[in-house]
Motif scaffolding. Structure first.
Motif, mmCIF file in Angstrom:
data_model
loop_
_atom_site.group_PDB
_atom_site.id
_atom_site.type_symbol
_atom_site.label_atom_id
_atom_site.label_comp_id
_atom_site.label_asym_id
_atom_site.label_seq_id
_atom_site.Cartn_x
_atom_site.Cartn_y
_atom_site.Cartn_z
ATOM 1 N N LEU A 105 -3.438 9.006 -3.423
ATOM 2 C CA LEU A 105 -2.160 8.271 -3.359
ATOM 3 C C LEU A 105 -1.265 8.852 -2.264
ATOM 4 N N ASP A 106 -1.236 10.183 -2.169
ATOM 5 C CA ASP A 106 -0.404 10.825 -1.141
ATOM 6 C C ASP A 106 -0.956 10.547 0.258
ATOM 7 N N GLU A 146 3.831 4.983 -2.972
ATOM 8 C CA GLU A 146 4.796 5.322 -4.012
ATOM 9 C C GLU A 146 4.026 5.477 -5.332
ATOM 10 N N HIS A 147 4.215 6.638 -5.987
ATOM 11 C CA HIS A 147 3.613 6.763 -7.319
ATOM 12 C C HIS A 147 4.482 7.645 -8.205
ATOM 13 N N HIS A 148 4.520 7.301 -9.479
ATOM 14 C CA HIS A 148 5.308 8.056 -10.437
ATOM 15 C C HIS A 148 4.488 8.295 -11.687
ATOM 16 N N ALA A 169 0.135 7.479 1.455
ATOM 17 C CA ALA A 169 1.606 7.416 1.455
ATOM 18 C C ALA A 169 2.115 6.352 0.487
ATOM 19 N N ARG A 216 -3.983 11.948 -7.195
ATOM 20 C CA ARG A 216 -2.721 12.096 -6.447
ATOM 21 C C ARG A 216 -2.952 12.393 -4.971
ATOM 22 N N PRO A 217 -3.970 13.193 -4.618
ATOM 23 C CA PRO A 217 -4.239 13.353 -3.173
ATOM 24 C C PRO A 217 -4.538 12.027 -2.469
#
Ligand SMILES: Cc1ncc(C[n+]2csc(CCOP(=O)(O)OP(=O)(O)O)c2C)c(N)n1
Lengths: 197, 175
Positions: free
Chosen positions: B125-126, B131-133, B129, B122-123
């Motif tokens: 992906l963040d 989009e992730h779910h 920037a 997740r870091p």
């Protein structure tokens, strides 16, 4: 069949121009650095995609494109250091066996653009065409000289692939560079190959 | 949605079909096995394994540029090999390269390496920037997957769907 060690050492820009001169509406995916710089310098075509990062992905991008547009031929232009990073893609290409795909390998034995350090493959005298064949791509050949390069390209434009053309090239840097604007490059390519606009 | 589709993998297969995502590349994962099996059995899809996740990114990007929608399936460890190619190809060139990651490394993980690499996902992906779910519930799967695909293609942005063990059951061994 020519082997690596007696193939003539040629020039990438010269051969890229010879390739481009034969093309009509075929797509070309130029790999990182010199491969796409010389493609650009050979005369921009709307069907060219200039890959600016993602070292090693020219052939996979070309494979995906070949699956999407089976009626259009597609060439991947890749450096030896780049292919060495993604050798597994040759097996994937062999499995899917797209008839419209040709991979051209520019083998200068070095990572030219980062300072011409020899690749491990060059030091070990690794034969990329032998690897391509052993990966399941029987239509893999070293181009002995310029004339044979042209006839291998002609064969890939006329016949059923996948094809792999190995070319020994000198360590000359590219002569010019495309504008570094990835989304513009991508958009122009998509319009050039009819998937947009 | 048909009765037979009411498993997480059935729902995802049907949403992919409805969203015209025909190309499915993957590096296998045990948790993804029923999804891969269902997709492989359906002639609507062109589905095949790749030797490395990076290759799948290239294939899905090349296919989309040629007019064919695709997705890349993998596990957490595979995602962790991808930061460079995601940044330099789909993010830089605005290509809707959609990924689906079976989440290992959490909620009962037995392999320390998986647990550690999971923390990087997740870091990354963040940082990009993107989009992730994370899909945790069967009743939200259709909505989350369909809307994520729709947004990715409409906005030409890469996206990532993370399949939580809460949804899939994950992979465990007896302690
Ligand atoms: C994953 C990754 N590692 C390293 C680099 C740095 N790099 C950029 S181009 C290049 C060399 C490319 O070599 P090759 O494909 O043989 O082409 P040449 O420069 O010799 O024409 C390297 C190492 C990079 N861009 N990406």
């Amino acid at each position: 069949m020519e082997t690596l060690h007696n193939a003539k050492v040629m020039n990438r820009f010269d051969l890229t121009k010879r390739l481009v001169a034969k093309l009509k509406d075929e797509a070309v995916i130029g790999g990182i650095g010199n491969s796409n710089f010389d493609l650009w310098a050979s005369g921009h075509r709307p069907q060219n995609f200039y890959m600016l990062g993602s070292m090693g992905l020219a052939a996979p991008i070309a494979l995906g494109f070949a699956l999407a547009q089976p009626q259009r031929r597609v060439f991947a232009l890749e450096g030896d250091g780049s292919l060495l990073m993604q050798l597994g893609c040759l097996s994937t290409i062999a499995t899917r066996a797209p008839r419209n795909l040709c991979v051209i390998l520019w083998d200068n034995g070095v990572y030219q653009i980062t300072g011409s350090q020899p690749t491990p493959a060059a030091t070990a005298r690794t034969d990329f065409v032998a690897i391509a064949r052993a990966s399941g791509l029987p239509q893999s050949h070293w181009a002995a000289d310029e004339a044979e390069f042209e006839s291998l390209v002609d064969a890939s434009l006329a016949g059923e692939g996948p094809f792999f053309i190995g070319v020994r090239v000198d360590s000359q840097p590219a002569v010019a560079q495309p504008e570094r604007d990835p989304s513009r490059i991508r958009d122009a390519f998509m319009r050039g190959v009819g998937s947009k606009g | 949605m048909a009765e037979a589709a009411m498993t997480w993998h059935g729902v995802i297969t049907e949403v992919l079909r409805r969203s015209e995502v025909r190309l499915v590349t993957y590096v296998p994962d045990n948790v993804l096995r029923p999804l891969i099996g269902e997709i492989e059995a359906d002639p609507f899809f062109t589905a095949f394994p790749v030797a490395r996740e990076e290759e799948g990114v290239g294939i899905v990007c090349g296919a989309w540029m040629g007019g064919l929608r695709g997705i890349l399936l993998m596990q957490t460890s595979g995602f962790a090999t991808l930061a460079n190619v995601i940044a330099s190809l789909p993010c830089a060139a605005q290509i809707p390269m959609v990924m689906m990651v079976s989440e290992r490394g959490t909620l009962g993980e037995f392999n320390l390496g998986q647990a550690l690499v999971c923390r990087t996902m997740r870091p990354v992906l963040d940082a990009l920037a993107m989009e992730h779910h994370t899909v945790t519930r069967l009743d939200e799967t259709e909505f989350t997957v369909e809307r994520t695909l729709r947004q990715a293609f409409a906005t030409q942005a890469p996206a990532c769907l993370i399949l939580s063990p809460l949804l899939t059951g994950g992979k465990t061994v007896k302690a």
